[in-house]
Design an enzyme around this catalytic site. Structure first.
Site, PDB file in Angstrom:
ATOM      1  CE  LYS A 105     -38.471  36.624 -21.730  1.00 41.31           C
ATOM      2  NZ  LYS A 105     -37.335  35.693 -21.515  1.00 41.31           N
TER       3      LYS A 105
ATOM      4  CB  SER B 200     -38.414  33.361 -18.536  1.00 45.81           C
ATOM      5  OG  SER B 200     -37.454  33.833 -19.471  1.00 45.81           O
TER       6      SER B 200
ATOM      7  CB  SER C 273     -35.772  31.697 -21.111  1.00 43.36           C
ATOM      8  OG  SER C 273     -35.919  31.468 -19.742  1.00 43.36           O
TER       9      SER C 273
HETATM   10  N1  GLN Z   1     -35.180  28.473 -16.018  1.00 41.72           N
HETATM   11  C1  GLN Z   1     -33.975  29.206 -15.863  1.00 41.72           C
HETATM   12  C2  GLN Z   1     -34.108  30.160 -14.701  1.00 41.72           C
HETATM   13  O1  GLN Z   1     -35.099  30.133 -14.073  1.00 41.72           O
HETATM   14  C3  GLN Z   1     -33.631  29.925 -17.118  1.00 41.72           C
HETATM   15  C4  GLN Z   1     -34.360  31.192 -17.313  1.00 41.72           C
HETATM   16  C5  GLN Z   1     -33.920  31.958 -18.524  1.00 41.72           C
HETATM   17  O2  GLN Z   1     -33.281  31.420 -19.427  1.00 41.72           O
HETATM   18  N2  GLN Z   1     -34.256  33.225 -18.554  1.00 41.72           N
HETATM   19  O3  GLN Z   1     -33.254  30.923 -14.411  1.00 41.72           O
END
Ligand code: GLN
Length: 502
Positions: free
Chosen positions: A79, A162, A186
């Site tokens: 990532k 994400s 995410s």
């Molecule tokens: N969807 C959540 C957010 O927008 C989690 C994102 C994540 O785990 N990086 O913050």
């Protein structure tokens, strides 16, 4: 050899490499070609073909010399939130476009060539860097400054976020496994949306050194792969204590793969999960849960019962509160972490004239996308004098209560199960007008993140529009082995994790 090389998961590739039936160079070449063909998925932000082939040749030489670990020569991609020396690290943001780190994240080093002055690495071959929501803020990988990632099951739909690039790349068979990060879901949610298997370990298991910070008390690295077994292999090599991360857990190195395969005390033939109590929080199965998601979950739970697990009713009464609590704490920490991007030290700097204040203001306005700016504003607001006690401190208190609710559950069960998300993957753009809609869809992943607990998403079938549905499993602190055992047993009995997009 029956399967095409790109079809091989981590464990299968490892076996064939060890047997000399396949070389890392062949495997790497095939995957690099596939990444090219599937460029429209926008899963990769950078590909390092010469570097990958060089590592593959070195891996083959190490195999020939008898110096290999199980992962030597197996391809991986990271990532783009993990910093790397060989490739730019952007976190999906214009702010860091073209930025090249002077060091590798600990996770990257451990999976690759090893840490400077430390133990040798696992020798995996890095193919490239994977697209994600900007600074990991999002649930659909639509917030990347470099374009939305597409879901290989339906290119008009999001792959989740994400870590959408990680999930899409694994689902499309561009790479057998990918690193990912989970702050509020995410890893689990994109794994759920793409029919892949993802694990976020207990907070502190994987080093955050070199992981571009979003919300430091929540951020945790993990893996997305095609099976629990593959996740266990990669997680064992990337996890473990790191003196350079002050929140790293001081525990001996773990062999999650061996732990996963060790039979449970009460296991018997056909009942590998005998003695395992799986808690079903009633708040995770609301009447309003989409029927397609509910049906797939119930079928997976029935399968777990057949394998010997007992299902017990439990309650996580503050589940709904996890949303406001998370969306106060995460932006607060983000506003503080992202203050380092000021156009002075590194990252984007405006070319327009002005004094220092103008320069910082313009650099940040030009470098950050809309969602990141929104979070910085929310975070700055809840941390400001007068609102700090009303919002931030209240959120911290509720966070503790949410963690305590889990501990009350774990007195009655060993694992918790539920949905990963309230629906299957949505269409790209569908939620663009209303960010709160996406926040609400995080309801089932946020509680475990706030508590720092390990969680997995395991493919559990298909729902509306023939899109994958994920089963979420949550373990107690450092309960990765139990999670992986349950997921592995389910995957020995079902083939959802082997299905692949057309
Ligand atoms: N969807 C959540 C957010 O927008 C989690 C994102 C994540 O785990 N990086 O913050």
């Amino acid at each position: 050899m029956s399967a095409a090389p790109h079809e091989l998961g981590v464990a299968d590739a490892s076996r064939l490499l060890a047997a000399g039936a396949l070389s890392s160079v062949e495997l790497t070449q095939e995957l690099l070609a596939r990444i090219d063909v599937h460029a429209a998925l926008r899963a990769f932000l950078a590909v390092d073909a010469p570097g990958a082939l060089k590592s593959a040749r070195a891996a083959d030489a190490r195999r020939a010399a008898g110096l290999a670990t199980p992962l030597t020569g197996v391809p991986i991609a990271h990532k783009d939130i993990f910093v790397t020396r060989a490739l730019p690290s952007t976190a999906g943001s214009r702010m860091l476009e073209g930025y090249v780190s002077p060091f590798d994240a600990t996770v990257v080093a451990r999976l690759g060539d090893g840490e400077a002055g430390g133990a040798p690495g696992a020798g995996m071959v890095t193919l490239g860097k994977l697209n994600c929501d900007e600074f990991a803020m999002g649930s659909g990988s639509e917030n990347s400054a470099f374009g939305a990632v597409r879901n290989p099951w339906d290119r008009e739909r999001v792959p989740g976020g994400s870590s959408g690039g990680s999930a899409a790349a694994v689902a499309a068979r561009l790479v057998p496994a990918a690193t990912a990060t989970d702050t509020g879901g995410s890893i689990r949610q994109p794994a759920g949306f793409t029919g892949t298997t993802g694990i976020k370990p207990t907070y502190g298991v994987c080093s955050r050194y070199g992981m571009i910070a979003f919300a430091s008390s929540l951020d945790q690295a993990g893996v997305i792969a095609r099976s629990a077994e593959d996740c266990a292999l990669v997680l064992s090599a990337m996890g473990g204590f790191d003196a350079r991360d002050s929140t790293s857990a001081e525990r001996p190195p773990q062999d999650f793969h061996a732990q996963m395969l060790a039979p449970r005390a009460a296991a018997s033939a056909g009942r590998p999960l005998a003695g395992l109590r799986i808690g079903l929080p009633r708040e995770f199965f609301p009447a309003a849960l989409a029927p397609d998601v509910g049906d797939a979950l119930r079928a997976a739970l029935a399968e777990l019962e057949k394998l010997g697990a007992a299902l017990v009713d439990v309650s996580l009464p503050r589940t709904e509160l996890a949303i406001p609590v998370y969306y106060i704490i995460a932006p607060a920490e983000a506003s503080s972490n992202l203050s380092r991007f000021d156009g002075v030290r590194y990252g984007h700097r405006t070319v327009r004239d002005g004094d220092l204040r103008d320069m910082v203001r313009r650099s940040r306005a030009e470098g950050f996308g809309a969602e990141v700016r929104r979070r910085i504003m929310i975070g700055t607001y809840v941390l400001s004098h007068g609102y700090y006690d009303a919002y931030f401190v209240q959120a911290l208190k509720l966070r503790r209560m949410i963690a305590d609710d889990f501990q009350a559950c774990f007195r009655r069960c060993d694992l918790i199960a539920g949905p990963v998300a309230p629906s299957v993957a949505w269409r790209i753009g569908e939620q663009a007008d209303d960010p709160v809609k996406a926040y609400l869809a995080d309801i089932f992943t946020l509680p475990a993140s706030l508590a720092g607990l390990p969680g997995m998403s395991v493919p559990a079938g298909f729902g509306a529009h023939a899109m994958p549905v994920g089963l979420q499993l949550i373990g107690d602190y450092f309960g990765e082995a139990t999670l992986l055992q349950a997921a592995h047993a389910l995957q020995q009995a079902t083939d959802f994790h082997r299905r692949r997009p057309a």
